[in-house]
Design a protein around this motif. Structure first.
Motif, PDB file in Angstrom:
ATOM      1  N   ALA A 176      38.931  51.894  41.339  1.00 18.85           N
ATOM      2  CA  ALA A 176      38.483  50.479  41.154  1.00 18.85           C
ATOM      3  C   ALA A 176      38.723  49.782  42.728  1.00 18.85           C
ATOM      4  O   ALA A 176      39.394  50.468  43.501  1.00 18.85           O
ATOM      5  CB  ALA A 176      39.063  49.681  40.400  1.00 18.85           C
ATOM      6  N   LYS A 177      38.142  49.107  43.175  1.00 21.36           N
ATOM      7  CA  LYS A 177      37.990  48.299  44.346  1.00 21.36           C
ATOM      8  C   LYS A 177      38.404  46.695  44.279  1.00 21.36           C
ATOM      9  O   LYS A 177      37.600  46.245  43.147  1.00 21.36           O
ATOM     10  CB  LYS A 177      36.919  48.551  45.233  1.00 21.36           C
ATOM     11  N   PHE A 178      39.415  46.464  44.901  1.00 20.23           N
ATOM     12  CA  PHE A 178      39.799  44.872  44.735  1.00 20.23           C
ATOM     13  C   PHE A 178      39.944  44.225  45.906  1.00 20.23           C
ATOM     14  O   PHE A 178      40.638  44.869  46.774  1.00 20.23           O
ATOM     15  CB  PHE A 178      40.910  44.748  43.880  1.00 20.23           C
ATOM     16  N   SER A 179      39.381  43.094  46.326  1.00 18.85           N
ATOM     17  CA  SER A 179      39.476  42.263  47.557  1.00 18.85           C
ATOM     18  C   SER A 179      40.506  41.211  47.268  1.00 18.85           C
ATOM     19  O   SER A 179      40.239  40.204  46.734  1.00 18.85           O
ATOM     20  CB  SER A 179      38.201  42.054  48.057  1.00 18.85           C
TER      21      SER A 179
ATOM     22  N   TYR B   7      41.425  46.819  48.493  1.00 18.51           N
ATOM     23  CA  TYR B   7      42.485  47.681  47.966  1.00 18.51           C
ATOM     24  C   TYR B   7      41.754  48.458  47.117  1.00 18.51           C
ATOM     25  O   TYR B   7      40.733  48.209  46.273  1.00 18.51           O
ATOM     26  CB  TYR B   7      43.440  46.810  46.994  1.00 18.51           C
ATOM     27  N   TYR B   8      41.713  50.056  47.402  1.00 21.97           N
ATOM     28  CA  TYR B   8      41.118  50.879  46.551  1.00 21.97           C
ATOM     29  C   TYR B   8      42.255  51.468  45.589  1.00 21.97           C
ATOM     30  O   TYR B   8      43.456  51.861  46.025  1.00 21.97           O
ATOM     31  CB  TYR B   8      40.510  52.139  47.253  1.00 21.97           C
TER      32      TYR B   8
ATOM     33  N   LEU C 299      41.938  45.223  35.487  1.00 19.98           N
ATOM     34  CA  LEU C 299      41.278  45.305  36.691  1.00 19.98           C
ATOM     35  C   LEU C 299      39.794  44.379  36.592  1.00 19.98           C
ATOM     36  O   LEU C 299      39.450  43.631  37.545  1.00 19.98           O
ATOM     37  CB  LEU C 299      41.003  46.728  37.195  1.00 19.98           C
TER      38      LEU C 299
ATOM     39  N   ALA D  68      37.763  43.245  39.806  1.00 21.33           N
ATOM     40  CA  ALA D  68      37.820  44.471  40.467  1.00 21.33           C
ATOM     41  C   ALA D  68      36.444  45.089  40.263  1.00 21.33           C
ATOM     42  O   ALA D  68      35.880  44.938  39.077  1.00 21.33           O
ATOM     43  CB  ALA D  68      38.846  45.422  40.283  1.00 21.33           C
ATOM     44  N   THR D  69      35.857  45.917  41.063  1.00 25.74           N
ATOM     45  CA  THR D  69      34.947  46.695  40.931  1.00 25.74           C
ATOM     46  C   THR D  69      35.204  48.117  40.330  1.00 25.74           C
ATOM     47  O   THR D  69      35.887  48.778  41.113  1.00 25.74           O
ATOM     48  CB  THR D  69      33.657  46.683  42.198  1.00 25.74           C
TER      49      THR D  69
END
Length: 301
Positions: free
Chosen positions: A137-140, A146-147, A93, A98-99
């Motif tokens: 995590a968060k992904f764009s 997307y969480y 990730l 991803a954050t």
């Protein structure tokens, strides 16, 4: 572990791979993230729109809503441990940008209360909490946020992990940590439009934490910086009420930075200016939307 790290790549799901055990009928991997080696899908659930609560720290949770996928994988205990699964997903990730919103690598690190905080979400049986890790995590991508929550667990001699993914619409205006740094370096301030509140309230909406975390990261990266957190409103309604509301909203952001991200309150001062410093006119919906914002302003005094 080397081969597993290579095998676990985001955004490269390859259909048709054979596994030792059959996946649950009607189940599938999410195209965003590939399964750990030797895993098979034991249980699966997909809902078109639901709320989802995830863990953001000891005693702290955050809610989002959207299309929810829950995928519970099982695998032989010889194929990977809780820590190994956790580390692979975290590395993958992070490598894809991803954050990481929160992570803890084992039950001791996560705290004994973690399962009570999160168990309402899960397909994974409770006894897997004997040894538990957690990654949020968060992904764009392509206009969607997307969480992603990955929870490896072990119990009663069984190894498994659950991947939960919530798809939501991305905010209309997005900003990165680099964007915040650039704006503060060049202009001494940055306007944030993703920090949202319930109407007429200082209650933060769950999606706000993506940008609040960016403020936290900036302040952690720049230990010498202090900032004003400035609340703005449009001109709808009573002036005095808007002035008070904007200050309460600024204070809510400061409180979140302090309580969730351990930013010292001495580094931040909340200020409310209501409708007195607009960025656009207040005669259109688009203009009023632009005026409702939170600004971070460098305090260089």
């Amino acid at each position: 572990m080397k081969n597993k790290q290579i095998a676990l790549l985001l955004l490269c799901f390859i259909p048709g791979i054979l596994f030792a055990q059959n996946d649950k009928e009607g189940s599938k991997d999410h195209p965003l993230i590939q399964r750990f080696k030797d895993s098979y899908i034991y249980d699966y659930e997909e809902t078109s729109f639901n709320p989802y609560i995830f863990f953001t720290g000891k005693g702290s949770t955050m809610g989002v809503e959207g299309k929810v996928f829950r995928i519970f994988y099982s695998l032989p205990t010889s194929s990977g441990s809780t820590y190994e699964i956790f580390t692979n997903y975290k590395n993958a990730l992070t490598a894809k940008g991803a954050t990481i919103l929160y992570s803890c690598k084992n039950t001791k690190d996560c705290g004994n209360n973690l399962w009570n905080e999160i168990s309402g979400n899960y397909l994974m049986p409770a006894y897997y909490g004997e040894n538990l890790a957690y990654l949020a995590a968060k992904f764009s991508k392509d206009g969607l946020a997307y969480y992603i929550v990955v929870t490896p667990g072990y119990g009663l001699g069984e190894q498994g992990y659950e991947v939960d993914i919530v798809e939501t619409k991305e905010m209309d205006q997005q900003i990165s940590l680099d964007g915040i740094e650039k704006a503060l370096n060049e202009n001494g301030k940055v306007s944030l439009y993703g920090i949202l509140f319930d109407s007429g309230s200082d209650k933060l909406q769950p999606s706000s934490y993506a940008e609040i975390e960016l403020i936290a990261q900036y302040l952690k990266n720049h230990g010498d910086k202090k900032v004003y957190i400035v609340g703005h409103t449009d001109n709808t309604g009573n002036f005095d009420l808007n002035m008070g509301l904007s200050e309460k909203r600024a204070q809510a952001v400061v409180n979140a930075l302090s309580s969730k991200y351990n930013i010292s309150s001495a580094k931040m001062k909340p200020i409310g200016v209501g409708p007195a410093a607009p960025e656009s006119n207040n005669t259109t919906d688009a203009g009023r939307k632009k005026n409702r914002r939170v600004e971070v302003v460098l305090n260089e005094s």
